[in-house]
Design a protein around this motif. Structure first.
Motif, PDB file in Angstrom:
ATOM      1  N   VAL A  72       0.831  -1.205   0.000  1.00  0.00           N
ATOM      2  CA  VAL A  72       0.000   0.000   0.000  1.00  0.00           C
ATOM      3  C   VAL A  72       0.868   1.259   0.000  1.00  0.00           C
ATOM      4  O   VAL A  72       0.580   2.228  -0.715  1.00  0.00           O
ATOM      5  CB  VAL A  72      -0.969   0.003   1.196  1.00  0.00           C
ATOM      6  N   ARG A  73       1.954   1.251   0.765  1.00  0.00           N
ATOM      7  CA  ARG A  73       2.825   2.422   0.793  1.00  0.00           C
ATOM      8  C   ARG A  73       3.604   2.568  -0.506  1.00  0.00           C
ATOM      9  O   ARG A  73       3.864   3.691  -0.959  1.00  0.00           O
ATOM     10  CB  ARG A  73       3.761   2.359   2.009  1.00  0.00           C
ATOM     11  N   ALA A  89      -4.614   4.986  -2.227  1.00  0.00           N
ATOM     12  CA  ALA A  89      -5.075   3.849  -1.429  1.00  0.00           C
ATOM     13  C   ALA A  89      -6.545   3.513  -1.657  1.00  0.00           C
ATOM     14  O   ALA A  89      -6.911   2.338  -1.798  1.00  0.00           O
ATOM     15  CB  ALA A  89      -4.820   4.127   0.056  1.00  0.00           C
ATOM     16  N   GLU A  90      -7.408   4.534  -1.714  1.00  0.00           N
ATOM     17  CA  GLU A  90      -8.839   4.266  -1.841  1.00  0.00           C
ATOM     18  C   GLU A  90      -9.211   3.666  -3.193  1.00  0.00           C
ATOM     19  O   GLU A  90     -10.325   3.162  -3.377  1.00  0.00           O
ATOM     20  CB  GLU A  90      -9.647   5.543  -1.604  1.00  0.00           C
ATOM     21  N   ASN A  91      -8.258   3.687  -4.144  1.00  0.00           N
ATOM     22  CA  ASN A  91      -8.522   3.143  -5.479  1.00  0.00           C
ATOM     23  C   ASN A  91      -7.962   1.733  -5.679  1.00  0.00           C
ATOM     24  O   ASN A  91      -8.054   1.188  -6.777  1.00  0.00           O
ATOM     25  CB  ASN A  91      -7.933   4.071  -6.539  1.00  0.00           C
ATOM     26  N   LEU A  92      -7.417   1.140  -4.636  1.00  0.00           N
ATOM     27  CA  LEU A  92      -6.893  -0.230  -4.722  1.00  0.00           C
ATOM     28  C   LEU A  92      -8.042  -1.188  -4.436  1.00  0.00           C
ATOM     29  O   LEU A  92      -8.392  -1.450  -3.285  1.00  0.00           O
ATOM     30  CB  LEU A  92      -5.745  -0.421  -3.722  1.00  0.00           C
ATOM     31  N   LYS A  93      -8.623  -1.737  -5.496  1.00  0.00           N
ATOM     32  CA  LYS A  93      -9.881  -2.479  -5.351  1.00  0.00           C
ATOM     33  C   LYS A  93      -9.827  -3.902  -5.902  1.00  0.00           C
ATOM     34  O   LYS A  93     -10.709  -4.706  -5.589  1.00  0.00           O
ATOM     35  CB  LYS A  93     -11.007  -1.719  -6.069  1.00  0.00           C
ATOM     36  N   ILE A  94      -8.807  -4.190  -6.729  1.00  0.00           N
ATOM     37  CA  ILE A  94      -8.744  -5.502  -7.377  1.00  0.00           C
ATOM     38  C   ILE A  94      -7.323  -6.033  -7.295  1.00  0.00           C
ATOM     39  O   ILE A  94      -6.369  -5.321  -7.630  1.00  0.00           O
ATOM     40  CB  ILE A  94      -9.169  -5.419  -8.861  1.00  0.00           C
ATOM     41  N   VAL A  95      -7.168  -7.290  -6.865  1.00  0.00           N
ATOM     42  CA  VAL A  95      -5.839  -7.895  -6.768  1.00  0.00           C
ATOM     43  C   VAL A  95      -5.890  -9.346  -7.237  1.00  0.00           C
ATOM     44  O   VAL A  95      -6.890 -10.046  -7.020  1.00  0.00           O
ATOM     45  CB  VAL A  95      -5.281  -7.806  -5.322  1.00  0.00           C
ATOM     46  N   PHE A  96      -4.808  -9.765  -7.886  1.00  0.00           N
ATOM     47  CA  PHE A  96      -4.655 -11.136  -8.350  1.00  0.00           C
ATOM     48  C   PHE A  96      -3.442 -11.732  -7.636  1.00  0.00           C
ATOM     49  O   PHE A  96      -2.352 -11.147  -7.662  1.00  0.00           O
ATOM     50  CB  PHE A  96      -4.461 -11.176  -9.867  1.00  0.00           C
ATOM     51  N   ILE A  97      -3.626 -12.885  -7.018  1.00  0.00           N
ATOM     52  CA  ILE A  97      -2.562 -13.537  -6.260  1.00  0.00           C
ATOM     53  C   ILE A  97      -2.010 -14.698  -7.083  1.00  0.00           C
ATOM     54  O   ILE A  97      -2.779 -15.550  -7.558  1.00  0.00           O
ATOM     55  CB  ILE A  97      -3.068 -14.055  -4.906  1.00  0.00           C
ATOM     56  N   PRO A 115      -6.636   0.610   2.828  1.00  0.00           N
ATOM     57  CA  PRO A 115      -7.448   1.430   1.920  1.00  0.00           C
ATOM     58  C   PRO A 115      -8.857   1.679   2.455  1.00  0.00           C
ATOM     59  O   PRO A 115      -9.439   2.746   2.199  1.00  0.00           O
ATOM     60  CB  PRO A 115      -7.470   0.598   0.632  1.00  0.00           C
ATOM     61  N   TRP A 116      -9.406   0.708   3.191  1.00  0.00           N
ATOM     62  CA  TRP A 116     -10.723   0.908   3.820  1.00  0.00           C
ATOM     63  C   TRP A 116     -10.655   2.023   4.849  1.00  0.00           C
ATOM     64  O   TRP A 116     -11.483   2.940   4.852  1.00  0.00           O
ATOM     65  CB  TRP A 116     -11.183  -0.404   4.459  1.00  0.00           C
ATOM     66  N   VAL A 117      -9.667   1.977   5.728  1.00  0.00           N
ATOM     67  CA  VAL A 117      -9.503   3.025   6.743  1.00  0.00           C
ATOM     68  C   VAL A 117      -9.346   4.396   6.080  1.00  0.00           C
ATOM     69  O   VAL A 117      -9.806   5.413   6.602  1.00  0.00           O
ATOM     70  CB  VAL A 117      -8.293   2.715   7.650  1.00  0.00           C
ATOM     71  N   LEU A 118      -8.720   4.390   4.886  1.00  0.00           N
ATOM     72  CA  LEU A 118      -8.454   5.644   4.178  1.00  0.00           C
ATOM     73  C   LEU A 118      -9.572   6.032   3.205  1.00  0.00           C
ATOM     74  O   LEU A 118      -9.417   6.960   2.429  1.00  0.00           O
ATOM     75  CB  LEU A 118      -7.121   5.535   3.435  1.00  0.00           C
ATOM     76  N   SER A 152     -17.955   0.764  14.396  1.00  0.00           N
ATOM     77  CA  SER A 152     -18.804   1.382  15.414  1.00  0.00           C
ATOM     78  C   SER A 152     -18.521   2.878  15.536  1.00  0.00           C
ATOM     79  O   SER A 152     -19.270   3.602  16.198  1.00  0.00           O
ATOM     80  CB  SER A 152     -18.568   0.707  16.781  1.00  0.00           C
ATOM     81  N   GLY A 153     -17.426   3.290  14.910  1.00  0.00           N
ATOM     82  CA  GLY A 153     -17.058   4.696  14.922  1.00  0.00           C
ATOM     83  C   GLY A 153     -17.411   5.367  13.608  1.00  0.00           C
ATOM     84  O   GLY A 153     -18.572   5.395  13.205  1.00  0.00           O
ATOM     85  N   ARG A 154     -16.386   5.832  12.907  1.00  0.00           N
ATOM     86  CA  ARG A 154     -16.632   6.632  11.707  1.00  0.00           C
ATOM     87  C   ARG A 154     -16.378   5.884  10.403  1.00  0.00           C
ATOM     88  O   ARG A 154     -16.711   6.376   9.328  1.00  0.00           O
ATOM     89  CB  ARG A 154     -15.761   7.889  11.743  1.00  0.00           C
ATOM     90  N   ALA A 155     -15.738   4.706  10.443  1.00  0.00           N
ATOM     91  CA  ALA A 155     -15.420   3.978   9.207  1.00  0.00           C
ATOM     92  C   ALA A 155     -16.682   3.412   8.566  1.00  0.00           C
ATOM     93  O   ALA A 155     -17.648   3.045   9.259  1.00  0.00           O
ATOM     94  CB  ALA A 155     -14.431   2.853   9.500  1.00  0.00           C
ATOM     95  N   ASN A 156     -16.665   3.332   7.223  1.00  0.00           N
ATOM     96  CA  ASN A 156     -17.808   2.747   6.532  1.00  0.00           C
ATOM     97  C   ASN A 156     -17.869   1.244   6.814  1.00  0.00           C
ATOM     98  O   ASN A 156     -16.893   0.630   7.267  1.00  0.00           O
ATOM     99  CB  ASN A 156     -17.753   3.049   5.035  1.00  0.00           C
ATOM    100  N   LYS A 157     -18.991   0.646   6.545  1.00  0.00           N
ATOM    101  CA  LYS A 157     -19.230  -0.745   6.912  1.00  0.00           C
ATOM    102  C   LYS A 157     -19.102  -1.708   5.740  1.00  0.00           C
ATOM    103  O   LYS A 157     -19.565  -2.852   5.817  1.00  0.00           O
ATOM    104  CB  LYS A 157     -20.610  -0.877   7.560  1.00  0.00           C
TER     105      LYS A 157
END
Length: 306
Positions: A72-73, A89-97, A115-118, A152-157
């Motif tokens: 991520v960094r 970070a918020e645009n990292l949505k798809i990964v292939f392993i 990325p979720w936290v961000l 339970s705070g401010r992050a989306n679910k």
């Protein structure tokens, strides 16, 4: 009459020229696919080489292959220094392993959670081998308290959720930008390890993942624009203890083997990554490959863009 005909002819020529002039506009707007080396390292703790991770960016969308430590960094560094917003970070949505070795997946929790936290709201889409779902479940279980407190705070679910897809060879993903094909490679005793082929409007890109010599790479590339392949130095290998020589010869690709693969596959550009030097210099490793391969070859560093 002759003057009239000349005027008509001139008008038609002008219309044809105008129509032709519009063609380059559509071509100019055609996609430009970028390859960004987020991490070129191995399990060796080299501070200049983060864990294996490659980003394919097309039309403002990013597609990540593997998530080694620091992914991520490293993506954030690429977004900052190369002005590639798709790697924010918020645009990292798809990964292939490619496979589930630790050096290729230690950044997986980071890619799920940071990325979720961000700000990422979409669930992470992940494609990879058998065992991926179990790994995903265990990661979410390990961080369940963190997830509970944040939601339970401010992050989306929604942004911490993961949709894991355990895939088989063939087309595993397709959208308006890219078609992704998985193919099996031989990575020692792993029951399933993949390479991936990315097909976009302007480039075909093949990523080997970890593998020993494999004809599957030749078939997948087959004149591809870019072949990104792991490699170890033969000169360095020759100095390794016998037990390590046995291991690496069954799990990885020597410089000479890669020269043979590339000669048969004929990529437009061969990019070395996941390089095992073992005391050999980078120039010496490239020279080893060039002994048997006359095509264009480069040794990648973190944050290189192709």
């Amino acid at each position: 009459m002759k003057v009239l005909l000349n005027c008509v002819l001139l008008f038609l020529l002008m219309q044809a020229a105008l129509a032709q002039a519009t063609v380059p506009l559509s071509k100019a707007s055609a996609t430009k696919t970028q390859v960004i080396m987020l991490g070129t390292g191995t399990p060796i703790a080299d501070p200049d080489r983060s864990g294996p991770a490659v980003a394919i960016v097309v039309n403002g969308s990013s597609y990540i292959v593997d998530c080694g430590p620091g992914v991520v960094r490293r993506a954030a560094a690429a977004a900052k220094h190369s002005d590639i917003n798709a790697l924010n970070a918020e645009n990292l949505k798809i990964v292939f392993i490619t496979h589930l070795h630790s050096d290729h997946t230690l950044g997986y929790p980071d890619l799920i959670l940071s990325p979720w936290v961000l700000g990422r709201k979409e669930p992470l889409q992940v494609y990879g081998p058998i065992g991926l779902q179990s790994m995903t479940d265990h990661i979410l279980k390990a961080w369940e308290k963190d997830i509970d407190i944040r939601t339970s705070g401010r992050a989306n679910k929604t942004g911490y959720k993961v949709q894991a897809h355990e895939v088989m060879p063939g087309i595993v993903y397709k959208d308006a930008n890219v078609t992704v094909k998985a193919f099996l490679v031989n990575h020692g005793s792993w029951d399933q390890a993949f390479g991936y082929r990315f097909e976009t409007a302007d480039r075909n890109i093949v990523i080997s993942g970890d593998t020993t010599y494999s004809d599957a790479i030749v078939k997948a590339c087959n004149g591809c624009d870019v072949l990104i392949h792991e490699v170890y130095s033969q000169a360095g290998f020759d100095k390794r203890p016998p037990d390590w020589q046995k291991y690496h010869s069954h799990f990885h690709t020597s410089s000479g083997q890669l020269a043979k693969i590339s000669g048969d596959a004929k990529p437009g550009l061969l990019v070395l990554y996941h390089q095992l030097f073992w005391g050999t210099t980078e120039d010496e490793l490239v020279a080893e490959v060039r002994k048997g391969y006359a095509g264009k070859v480069v040794s990648a560093h973190d944050l290189d863009v192709y």
